[in-house]
Design an enzyme around this catalytic site. Sequence first.
Site, mmCIF file in Angstrom:
data_model
loop_
_atom_site.group_PDB
_atom_site.id
_atom_site.type_symbol
_atom_site.label_atom_id
_atom_site.label_comp_id
_atom_site.label_asym_id
_atom_site.label_seq_id
_atom_site.Cartn_x
_atom_site.Cartn_y
_atom_site.Cartn_z
ATOM 1 N N GLU A 101 -6.596 2.539 52.847
ATOM 2 C CA GLU A 101 -7.476 3.472 52.147
ATOM 3 C C GLU A 101 -7.739 3.047 50.710
ATOM 4 O O GLU A 101 -8.859 3.160 50.198
ATOM 5 C CB GLU A 101 -6.891 4.892 52.169
ATOM 6 C CG GLU A 101 -6.929 5.564 53.534
ATOM 7 C CD GLU A 101 -5.706 5.237 54.381
ATOM 8 O OE1 GLU A 101 -4.742 4.640 53.846
ATOM 9 O OE2 GLU A 101 -5.699 5.580 55.587
ATOM 10 N N HIS A 161 -1.379 17.155 56.678
ATOM 11 C CA HIS A 161 -2.757 17.107 57.182
ATOM 12 C C HIS A 161 -3.536 18.382 56.879
ATOM 13 O O HIS A 161 -4.545 18.647 57.507
ATOM 14 C CB HIS A 161 -2.762 16.893 58.715
ATOM 15 C CG HIS A 161 -2.644 15.457 59.136
ATOM 16 N ND1 HIS A 161 -1.840 14.569 58.509
ATOM 17 C CD2 HIS A 161 -3.242 14.769 60.144
ATOM 18 C CE1 HIS A 161 -1.926 13.387 59.118
ATOM 19 N NE2 HIS A 161 -2.775 13.476 60.107
#
Lengths: 343, 323
Positions: B58, B128
């Site tokens: 990322e 998450h």
Amino acid sequence: MADAPPAAGDAAAGLYRTIALIRGFEQRAVELVRSGVIRGGIHPCTGQEAVAAGTCAALRPGDVVTSTHRGHGHVLAKGADPARMMAELAGRTTGLNQGRGGSMHAADFAVGVLGANAIVGAAVPIAAGAAWAMRRSAAYGPGTYRPAAADGTDRVALTYFGDGAVSQGVVLEAFNLAALWRVPLVLVCENNGFATSMRPQDTMAGTVTARAAAFGIPAVTVDGMDAEAVRDATAEAAARARTGAGPSLVECVTYRFDAHHTWEHTARPRYRTDAEVEAGRARDPLEVQGARIARATRAAIDAETAGLLDAAVRYALDGPHPDPATALDGLYASGLRPRAGAL
Amino acid sequence: MPNLSYLKALNRAIGDEMERDPAVCVLGEDVGVAVGYATAGLLRRFGPDRVLDTPISEQAFTSFATGAAMAGMRPLVEFQIPALLFLVFEQIANQAHKFALMTGGQTRVPVTYLLPGSGSRDSWAGQHSDHPYSLFAHVGVKTVVPATATDAYGLLVTAIRDDDPVVVFAPAGALPLREDVDFGALAPVPLGSGRVHRAGTDVTVVAVGHLVRDALAVAEELAGTVSVEVFDPRTLYPFDWRGLAASLERTGRLVVVDDSNRTCGIGAEIVATAAEEMRLTAPPRRVTRPDGAVLPFARELDLACQPTRAQLRAAVEKVAGVG
């Protein structure tokens, strides 16, 4: 390029000229730090000039570079005006970045310097992305970087980083991306023997070149005190990138003559002895390249460079200080104005 | 009239912009097969030169987008998980965001970061379920949280066309929404323009993202008792302060419902600015996640940390003086 290659003597003198320019620039910048003209200090690259000079000698005007916190040499070698660079360090509106970047963020998009960067390793993926984009004809929108010399779509990006940066995760991620997508990137590791105060043997398991090899990236180690060796290795890496074969790495072994940061001049942290520094200075890139050219040529370049840099200092000192009311001008490219901090 | 889902609106916005501007490209994990649907069909339509499936890196691909943007591209970066924004905070807040100023205007970084499924997705647990939009508003990165399918289309188009980095949060709670729309009427929505979903005269409820729907439900419940105006800022940075001031001129009372942690959350900024600059006739209130919330896994615990309609209703009644 259409231009005929310069004669060998001219090339040697050209490298010397760049090294001398950077050496003289850093001497004057350190003086201006001492006298308080340059605030915040600098990370001098004295001793490492052959890396900047050699790498940029192998690039074309349309190629781009990203630099590091120790980036004055890279910016100058790529072609930025020393006067505007000095004015930037002095925080004047006449500086490259209008006094908004300073030493660690100096940028000159007109000559392909996409910016120095104050976070170790952070510019490596940025250079990879620029390299990828430059292959594409779509990447010439209005207001974006456009090469001064339109030399086709085989432009390359070159990114500088130090021995400390190869322990930074994002650098290794960028190696992987660049190799995977074969972006036209030249990776230049400037191994100056120190990550601030830490030596490579204390921060780095394995080696720089073995890291590259793990990603299938060809890598060589060259004498970073020899501008011609650096230039030749970079030329090979750049040629490979231009053909679409992907990135290569050049590790330049050099030595930082001066402080990590001018802060050391007063704080005196003890991570190396004076004797070690003396020994390190024995092999000086200025002398290595100076020995390759005629004495008279060298003297002429020295005189010319001194005049140029004295004028650069005057230009910097003459530049206006910015108006505080403009502090956040240009924060947003779209022109959005931030709210004031107080009503 | 065709029916458009929120996710399809995001997908349509990206496709339309890629069609319009060859500099627009997409990077992210699994964008080819489009596990998040927002990028569905784009690889087939535009090819692998413009739709790049990335390794799980990322930080590198976020700054790769920055470099590509500085060299003329207009990348959209998709993240599958909101918490990935913590990994790339340096690349967005400290790199992409700062280049325009630090270079003295020599460059721009037009990158859009898209988060399809921000906030709780119903028991996806601690790593998450975050909703970190306030962090980006705090550092001054343009921050967008569309509440409806139409606004998802219009705001994403604007984000892609914008010359600065923009983070677009598409809350998981809003993704299932569908709307009847006239495709010809879909249009860019300017950043910094709020939307009054329901007019009222007693209390202004500022609701962020998927909570607009809850605010409308509460307004309906209270109809006849309290007249609630539902104000959706749509973009948190820049914020439509003028629109909020106009609403408070009508109501003089403020409740903010915001699915982020309480301390330094966007709700705090809204309440503070209203207190400093706008008409308030009663102390304002916030309904937020608790301070420092880490969403626990079990459904009951996950829900216990998110703002509820009951909390919002109680807050509205309190400021209206009817509770």
